[in-house]
Design a protein around this motif. Structure first.
Motif, PDB file in Angstrom:
ATOM      1  N   LYS A 201      12.521 -20.603 -34.597  1.00 32.99           N
ATOM      2  CA  LYS A 201      12.645 -18.922 -34.650  1.00 32.99           C
ATOM      3  C   LYS A 201      12.308 -18.424 -36.159  1.00 32.99           C
ATOM      4  O   LYS A 201      11.699 -17.426 -36.213  1.00 32.99           O
ATOM      5  N   LYS A 202      13.055 -19.126 -36.950  1.00 31.47           N
ATOM      6  CA  LYS A 202      12.954 -18.760 -38.590  1.00 31.47           C
ATOM      7  C   LYS A 202      11.437 -18.803 -39.002  1.00 31.47           C
ATOM      8  O   LYS A 202      11.110 -18.270 -39.686  1.00 31.47           O
ATOM      9  N   SER A 203      10.933 -19.898 -38.600  1.00 30.59           N
ATOM     10  CA  SER A 203       9.611 -20.218 -39.273  1.00 30.59           C
ATOM     11  C   SER A 203       8.494 -19.228 -38.512  1.00 30.59           C
ATOM     12  O   SER A 203       7.370 -19.100 -39.154  1.00 30.59           O
ATOM     13  N   GLU A 204       8.677 -18.886 -37.257  1.00 24.20           N
ATOM     14  CA  GLU A 204       7.938 -17.880 -36.749  1.00 24.20           C
ATOM     15  C   GLU A 204       8.030 -16.469 -37.080  1.00 24.20           C
ATOM     16  O   GLU A 204       7.153 -15.619 -36.629  1.00 24.20           O
TER      17      GLU A 204
ATOM     18  N   THR B 143       5.419 -19.084 -43.440  1.00 26.71           N
ATOM     19  CA  THR B 143       4.969 -18.479 -42.199  1.00 26.71           C
ATOM     20  C   THR B 143       3.651 -19.469 -41.583  1.00 26.71           C
ATOM     21  O   THR B 143       2.644 -19.323 -42.642  1.00 26.71           O
ATOM     22  N   PRO B 144       3.629 -19.842 -40.600  1.00 25.96           N
ATOM     23  CA  PRO B 144       2.514 -20.571 -40.322  1.00 25.96           C
ATOM     24  C   PRO B 144       1.270 -19.433 -40.308  1.00 25.96           C
ATOM     25  O   PRO B 144       1.612 -18.434 -39.954  1.00 25.96           O
ATOM     26  N   LYS B 145       0.012 -19.984 -40.479  1.00 28.45           N
ATOM     27  CA  LYS B 145      -1.145 -19.158 -40.692  1.00 28.45           C
ATOM     28  C   LYS B 145      -1.394 -18.448 -39.259  1.00 28.45           C
ATOM     29  O   LYS B 145      -1.798 -17.158 -39.223  1.00 28.45           O
ATOM     30  N   ASP B 146      -1.135 -19.126 -37.994  1.00 26.04           N
ATOM     31  CA  ASP B 146      -1.545 -18.310 -36.659  1.00 26.04           C
ATOM     32  C   ASP B 146      -0.477 -17.107 -36.445  1.00 26.04           C
ATOM     33  O   ASP B 146      -0.846 -16.122 -36.031  1.00 26.04           O
ATOM     34  N   ILE B 147       0.780 -17.532 -36.862  1.00 25.77           N
ATOM     35  CA  ILE B 147       1.654 -16.391 -36.899  1.00 25.77           C
ATOM     36  C   ILE B 147       1.505 -15.257 -37.971  1.00 25.77           C
ATOM     37  O   ILE B 147       1.735 -14.245 -37.554  1.00 25.77           O
ATOM     38  N   GLU B 148       1.260 -15.602 -39.077  1.00 21.23           N
ATOM     39  CA  GLU B 148       0.796 -14.498 -39.868  1.00 21.23           C
ATOM     40  C   GLU B 148      -0.270 -13.600 -39.572  1.00 21.23           C
ATOM     41  O   GLU B 148      -0.524 -12.376 -39.809  1.00 21.23           O
ATOM     42  N   LEU B 149      -1.303 -14.329 -38.970  1.00 21.45           N
ATOM     43  CA  LEU B 149      -2.667 -13.695 -38.533  1.00 21.45           C
ATOM     44  C   LEU B 149      -2.097 -12.767 -37.432  1.00 21.45           C
ATOM     45  O   LEU B 149      -2.539 -11.441 -37.237  1.00 21.45           O
ATOM     46  N   LEU B 150      -1.363 -13.297 -36.481  1.00 13.47           N
ATOM     47  CA  LEU B 150      -0.986 -12.353 -35.083  1.00 13.47           C
ATOM     48  C   LEU B 150      -0.027 -11.116 -36.042  1.00 13.47           C
ATOM     49  O   LEU B 150      -0.185 -10.030 -35.296  1.00 13.47           O
ATOM     50  N   ALA B 151       0.749 -11.381 -36.879  1.00 15.39           N
ATOM     51  CA  ALA B 151       1.535 -10.301 -37.462  1.00 15.39           C
ATOM     52  C   ALA B 151       0.605  -9.332 -37.942  1.00 15.39           C
ATOM     53  O   ALA B 151       0.843  -8.242 -37.916  1.00 15.39           O
ATOM     54  N   ASN B 152      -0.581  -9.696 -38.782  1.00 15.84           N
ATOM     55  CA  ASN B 152      -1.331  -8.826 -39.310  1.00 15.84           C
ATOM     56  C   ASN B 152      -2.197  -7.934 -38.398  1.00 15.84           C
ATOM     57  O   ASN B 152      -2.249  -6.830 -38.542  1.00 15.84           O
TER      58      ASN B 152
END
Length: 145
Positions: A105-108, A117-126
């Motif tokens: 949960k912390k990493s996501e 933050t992993p790249k896929d989570i970062e892209l989804l956040a953007n």
């Protein structure tokens, strides 16, 4: 038959079989640790509480041994030990999974800057942030009309 062999080859090559084998080996080793923990750490204090009765030897005798027949008994003490083994394994797995989920949960969390933050989570956040901005523009544009 060829498709079955091809599927098995794909299964083995992709690593699923290796992951499963590693899991089984670790599970077997973990089982030995739990068995030793129960028999050498948990059960001795329990036997003190039960007037030095070894739970593994506890049984309900149905028929005594004779010259022609063996003893027939229900070994409920072993069942108690196995249930304690199960409880320890279940508790340990629960704690480990809870610990892993906390870090996941912390990493996501894209707002947590301490953990990369992993790249896929970062892209989804953007994408989420851009959609929120777009919704605000749409709301503000419809109010002006």
């Amino acid at each position: 038959m060829k498709s079955f062999i091809r599927e098995f080859k794909d299964f083995a090559i992709k690593g699923n079989m290796i992951d499963m084998a590693v899991g089984i080996i670790i599970g077997t080793a973990f089982n030995n640790v739990v068995n030793t923990l129960v028999k050498k750490v948990v059960m001795p204090p329990l036997s003190l509480l039960t007037d030095d009765v070894n739970l593994a030897n506890r049984k309900y005798l149905l028929r005594e041994a004779t010259d022609t027949a063996e003893e027939v008994a229900i070994g409920y003490g072993e069942l108690i030990e196995v249930l304690i083994d199960f409880a320890i394994i279940a508790l340990t797995i629960f704690v480990v999974i809870k610990f892993i989920n906390r870090f996941r949960k912390k990493s996501e969390d894209p707002k947590n800057k301490q953990v990369p933050t992993p790249k896929d989570i970062e892209l989804l956040a953007n994408i989420e942030r851009l959609m929120e901005q777009q919704n605000e523009l749409i709301k503000n544009g419809s109010k002006k009309l």
